[in-house]
Design an enzyme around this catalytic site. Structure first.
Site, PDB file in Angstrom:
ATOM      1  N   GLY A  23      18.343  25.075  39.721  1.00  0.00           N
ATOM      2  CA  GLY A  23      17.355  25.836  38.940  1.00  0.00           C
ATOM      3  C   GLY A  23      17.707  27.305  38.969  1.00  0.00           C
ATOM      4  O   GLY A  23      16.836  28.174  38.956  1.00  0.00           O
ATOM      5  N   ALA A  24      19.027  27.572  38.991  1.00  0.00           N
ATOM      6  CA  ALA A  24      19.492  28.956  39.140  1.00  0.00           C
ATOM      7  C   ALA A  24      19.322  29.789  37.874  1.00  0.00           C
ATOM      8  O   ALA A  24      19.586  30.984  37.889  1.00  0.00           O
ATOM      9  CB  ALA A  24      20.953  28.956  39.579  1.00  0.00           C
ATOM     10  N   LYS A  52      13.594  32.202  36.917  1.00  0.00           N
ATOM     11  CA  LYS A  52      13.350  33.548  37.464  1.00  0.00           C
ATOM     12  C   LYS A  52      13.460  33.547  38.984  1.00  0.00           C
ATOM     13  O   LYS A  52      14.139  34.383  39.568  1.00  0.00           O
ATOM     14  CB  LYS A  52      11.976  34.045  37.005  1.00  0.00           C
ATOM     15  N   ASN A  89       6.465  18.266  37.592  1.00  0.00           N
ATOM     16  CA  ASN A  89       7.524  18.720  38.512  1.00  0.00           C
ATOM     17  C   ASN A  89       7.986  17.617  39.473  1.00  0.00           C
ATOM     18  O   ASN A  89       9.120  17.642  39.949  1.00  0.00           O
ATOM     19  CB  ASN A  89       7.061  19.963  39.273  1.00  0.00           C
ATOM     20  N   ARG A 127       2.060  37.771  52.871  1.00  0.00           N
ATOM     21  CA  ARG A 127       1.078  38.540  52.086  1.00  0.00           C
ATOM     22  C   ARG A 127      -0.064  39.008  52.988  1.00  0.00           C
ATOM     23  O   ARG A 127      -0.478  40.176  52.949  1.00  0.00           O
ATOM     24  CB  ARG A 127       0.546  37.686  50.929  1.00  0.00           C
ATOM     25  N   HIS A 162      -0.214  25.505  50.313  1.00  0.00           N
ATOM     26  CA  HIS A 162       0.178  26.732  49.611  1.00  0.00           C
ATOM     27  C   HIS A 162      -0.661  26.721  48.334  1.00  0.00           C
ATOM     28  O   HIS A 162      -0.214  26.304  47.270  1.00  0.00           O
ATOM     29  CB  HIS A 162       1.682  26.725  49.301  1.00  0.00           C
TER      30      HIS A 162
HETATM   31  N1  NAI Z   1       6.594  27.840  46.574  1.00  0.00           N
HETATM   32  C1  NAI Z   1       6.423  29.083  46.155  1.00  0.00           C
HETATM   33  O1  NAI Z   1       5.972  29.957  46.926  1.00  0.00           O
HETATM   34  C2  NAI Z   1       6.807  29.447  44.785  1.00  0.00           C
HETATM   35  C3  NAI Z   1       7.080  28.447  43.875  1.00  0.00           C
HETATM   36  N2  NAI Z   1       7.398  28.760  42.570  1.00  0.00           N
HETATM   37  C4  NAI Z   1       7.656  27.642  41.673  1.00  0.00           C
HETATM   38  O2  NAI Z   1       9.052  27.610  41.367  1.00  0.00           O
HETATM   39  C5  NAI Z   1       9.237  26.962  40.100  1.00  0.00           C
HETATM   40  C6  NAI Z   1      10.115  27.822  39.196  1.00  0.00           C
HETATM   41  O3  NAI Z   1       9.423  29.020  38.857  1.00  0.00           O
HETATM   42  P1  NAI Z   1      10.110  30.110  37.908  1.00  0.00           P
HETATM   43  O4  NAI Z   1      11.497  30.371  38.356  1.00  0.00           O
HETATM   44  O5  NAI Z   1       9.166  31.230  37.785  1.00  0.00           O
HETATM   45  O6  NAI Z   1      10.159  29.310  36.527  1.00  0.00           O
HETATM   46  P2  NAI Z   1      11.201  29.465  35.304  1.00  0.00           P
HETATM   47  O7  NAI Z   1      10.525  28.893  34.120  1.00  0.00           O
HETATM   48  O8  NAI Z   1      11.708  30.865  35.229  1.00  0.00           O
HETATM   49  O9  NAI Z   1      12.416  28.530  35.739  1.00  0.00           O
HETATM   50  C7  NAI Z   1      12.278  27.149  35.761  1.00  0.00           C
HETATM   51  C8  NAI Z   1      13.595  26.517  36.163  1.00  0.00           C
HETATM   52  O10 NAI Z   1      13.395  25.098  36.209  1.00  0.00           O
HETATM   53  C9  NAI Z   1      14.316  24.485  35.309  1.00  0.00           C
HETATM   54  N3  NAI Z   1      13.655  23.355  34.665  1.00  0.00           N
HETATM   55  C10 NAI Z   1      12.522  23.380  33.920  1.00  0.00           C
HETATM   56  N4  NAI Z   1      12.239  22.138  33.470  1.00  0.00           N
HETATM   57  C11 NAI Z   1      13.227  21.321  33.920  1.00  0.00           C
HETATM   58  C12 NAI Z   1      13.498  19.944  33.788  1.00  0.00           C
HETATM   59  N5  NAI Z   1      12.720  19.129  33.060  1.00  0.00           N
HETATM   60  N6  NAI Z   1      14.583  19.429  34.410  1.00  0.00           N
HETATM   61  C13 NAI Z   1      15.388  20.228  35.139  1.00  0.00           C
HETATM   62  N7  NAI Z   1      15.190  21.545  35.297  1.00  0.00           N
HETATM   63  C14 NAI Z   1      14.114  22.085  34.709  1.00  0.00           C
HETATM   64  C15 NAI Z   1      14.706  25.559  34.288  1.00  0.00           C
HETATM   65  O11 NAI Z   1      15.968  25.276  33.698  1.00  0.00           O
HETATM   66  C16 NAI Z   1      14.737  26.783  35.186  1.00  0.00           C
HETATM   67  O12 NAI Z   1      15.961  26.846  35.879  1.00  0.00           O
HETATM   68  C17 NAI Z   1       7.825  26.723  39.557  1.00  0.00           C
HETATM   69  O13 NAI Z   1       7.413  25.410  39.822  1.00  0.00           O
HETATM   70  C18 NAI Z   1       6.986  27.726  40.329  1.00  0.00           C
HETATM   71  O14 NAI Z   1       5.629  27.374  40.384  1.00  0.00           O
HETATM   72  C19 NAI Z   1       7.499  30.047  42.147  1.00  0.00           C
HETATM   73  C20 NAI Z   1       7.241  31.074  43.029  1.00  0.00           C
HETATM   74  C21 NAI Z   1       6.886  30.857  44.407  1.00  0.00           C
HETATM   75  O1  OAA Z   2       1.478  31.554  42.293  1.00  0.00           O
HETATM   76  C1  OAA Z   2       2.404  30.866  41.802  1.00  0.00           C
HETATM   77  O2  OAA Z   2       2.269  29.999  40.930  1.00  0.00           O
HETATM   78  C2  OAA Z   2       3.786  31.096  42.363  1.00  0.00           C
HETATM   79  C3  OAA Z   2       3.651  30.962  43.814  1.00  0.00           C
HETATM   80  O3  OAA Z   2       3.496  29.887  44.345  1.00  0.00           O
HETATM   81  C4  OAA Z   2       3.469  32.194  44.583  1.00  0.00           C
HETATM   82  O4  OAA Z   2       3.974  33.251  44.221  1.00  0.00           O
HETATM   83  O5  OAA Z   2       2.792  32.091  45.615  1.00  0.00           O
END
Ligand code: NAI
Ligand code: OAA
Length: 319
Positions: free
Chosen positions: A8-9, A12, A98, A154, A178
Site C-alpha cells: 500500500g506504498a 498517503k 478492508n 497523542r 483504536h
Molecule cells: N491504525 C492507524 O493508526 C491508522 C490507520 N490508517 C488506515 O490506513 C489505511 C490507508 O489510509 P491512507 O493511506 O490514508 O489511504 P489512501 O487512500 O491514501 O491509500 C490507500 C491504499 O490502499 C490501497 N488500496 C485501496 N483499495 C485497495 C484494494 N481493493 N486492494 C488493494 N489495495 C487497495 C491503495 O492503492 C493505496 O495504496 C486506511 O484504512 C486508514 O484508515 C490510517 C492512519 C492511521
Molecule cells: O482516524 C483515522 O481514521 C486514522 C487513524 O486511525 C488515526 O489517525 O488515528
C-alpha cells in the site's frame, strides 16, 4: 541488515511510513509494494526517495514491485492498504471492505515471506490484526497492529502540554480499541517518574476533555487536511525500529491476548507489549477496577465486530 516491505506504498500513510522507515539506519532494503495499475506512482515515489537519499548521503536498496515474489525474505511487512474513513465515518465502518484486502495480503505474505513479522495499519486496526493473524496462519507474536500506540502518543502530548513539561517526561498508555471505546490508563501515567495521581494538579486535570481530544484526533485531522499521515508514519517507524533493533521496549500495540489483562483474552486489541526481533509479546498487567470495566467493554465490542467480519470472510474467502 533488514528488509522492510510496505504494502500500500502508493497510499498517503504507506508512502510516508515507507519514507520514515527509510530513515532507520539499519534498514538496508525497502520494497514499495502496490497493486497493478499503480506502477507509475510507485516508480515516481522510488525516484523521489532516491533523490532524498542522495541529498542525505543515505545508501539503501530501494525497489518498487507489484510482484508477490519480491516480498521474499522481508523481516517486516507493513500492511497499509485499504480505504480510509471520511467525515462522519467510524473506523469500524471500513471493516467489511478492508478485511478482504488484508486477508488477501496476509495469505500472500504467508506464501512468499513465511518468516516475516506483519505490522497491520489498515483500519479498523484491531479487527484487521485478527484477520491478518488468521489468514497468515503465523504465530500471534509475529502479527500485530499499530493499535493504541498513536493514541498513547497523542495523550502524552496533551498531558505534556498541560503540565508544560517535555514530552519525554510523560509516560502514559491507552489500551483497548483504536477507536471510540479506547481506555486511558491513568494508573499507568507518570510525569517525571511520579504517578500522576500523586500530583496535586491531577484533581483539576481536564481528563475527560483530554481523552475526548484523543478519541476525535484522527477525525479532526481528516476533516481539516484530508488524512492523518505524519503521526501514523512516525508511530509506524518507531515500532519498526523497536522490532528490528531488538529493543524490548514496551509499546501499546494491537496484539492477540490470551489472558494477560485480568484474565481477559482471545482477541486482538491494544495492550502493552514487549517488542523485539521475534515480534510482539503482551505484558501481563493489573489495572484499576474502573479501567478493567472499560477494557472489558472495549474487548466485547472488538470481539463482536471481529466475529461478524470473520463470518463474512468465511463465506467469501474460506481458508
Ligand atoms: N491504525 C492507524 O493508526 C491508522 C490507520 N490508517 C488506515 O490506513 C489505511 C490507508 O489510509 P491512507 O493511506 O490514508 O489511504 P489512501 O487512500 O491514501 O491509500 C490507500 C491504499 O490502499 C490501497 N488500496 C485501496 N483499495 C485497495 C484494494 N481493493 N486492494 C488493494 N489495495 C487497495 C491503495 O492503492 C493505496 O495504496 C486506511 O484504512 C486508514 O484508515 C490510517 C492512519 C492511521
Ligand atoms: O482516524 C483515522 O481514521 C486514522 C487513524 O486511525 C488515526 O489517525 O488515528
Amino acid at each position: 541488515m533488514a528488509k522492510v516491505t510496505v504494502i500500500g506504498a502508493t497510499g498517503k500513510v504507506g508512502q510516508f511510513a515507507a519514507y520514515s522507515v527509510s530513515r532507520i539506519p539499519f534498514v538496508t532494503n525497502i520494497v514499495l509494494f502496490g497493486r497493478e495499475g499503480n506502477e507509475d506512482v510507485l516508480e515516481g515515489t522510488k525516484c523521489d526517495f532516491i533523490d532524498s537519499f542522495a541529498a542525505l548521503g543515505r545508501n539503501l536498496d530501494l525497489e518498487w514491485s507489484i510482484n508477490p515474489e519480491d516480498l521474499r525474505d522481508s523481516d517486516i511487512v507493513i500492511i497499509n492498504s485499504g480505504v480510509p474513513r471520511h467525515k462522519g465515518q467510524d473506523r469500524i465502518d471500513l471493516a467489511k471492505k478492508n478485511a478482504k484486502i488484508v486477508a488477501n495480503y496476509a495469505k500472500m505474505i504467508a506464501a512468499y515471506s513465511p518468516d516475516s513479522i506483519i505490522l497491520v495499519v489498515s483500519n479498523p486496526v484491531d479487527v484487521m490484526t485478527a484477520v491478518a493473524l488468521k489468514y497468515s496462519g503465523f504465530p500471534p507474536n509475529r502479527v500485530f497492529g499499530l493499535g493504541t500506540h498513536l493514541d498513547s502518543m497523542r495523550l502524552k502530548s496533551f498531558v505534556a502540554d498541560h503540565f508544560n513539561v517535555h514530552v519525554s517526561e510523560v509516560h502514559t498508555r491507552i489500551v483497548g480499541e483504536h477507536g471510540e471505546s479506547m481506555v486511558p490508563l491513568w494508573s499507568a501515567t507518570t510525569i517525571g517518574g511520579i504517578q500522576i495521581q500523586n500530583l496535586p494538579a491531577f484533581s483539576s486535570l481536564p481528563k475527560d476533555e483530554m481523552v475526548d481530544r484523543v478519541r476525535t484526533a484522527g477525525l479532526h485531522i481528516i476533516e481539516k487536511s484530508g488524512a492523518t499521515i505524519y503521526g501514523p508514519a512516525a508511530a509506524i517507524s518507531t515500532l519498526v525500529r523497536t522490532v528490528l533493533g531488538n529493543e524490548n521496549r514496551i509499546l501499546s500495540v494491537s496484539a492477540y491476548i490470551k489472558s494477560e489483562v485480568h484474565n481477559i483474552g482471545d482477541v486482538c486489541i491494544g495492550v502493552p507489549a514487549r517488542l523485539n526481533r521475534e515480534g510482539a509479546f503482551p505484558v501481563p498487567i493489573r489495572i484499576d477496577e474502573s479501567e478493567v470495566t472499560g477494557f472489558q467493554q472495549s474487548v466485547e465490542k472488538i470481539r463482536n465486530v471481529t466475529s461478524e467480519i470473520m463470518a463474512d470472510l468465511d463465506q467469501s474467502m474460506p481458508l
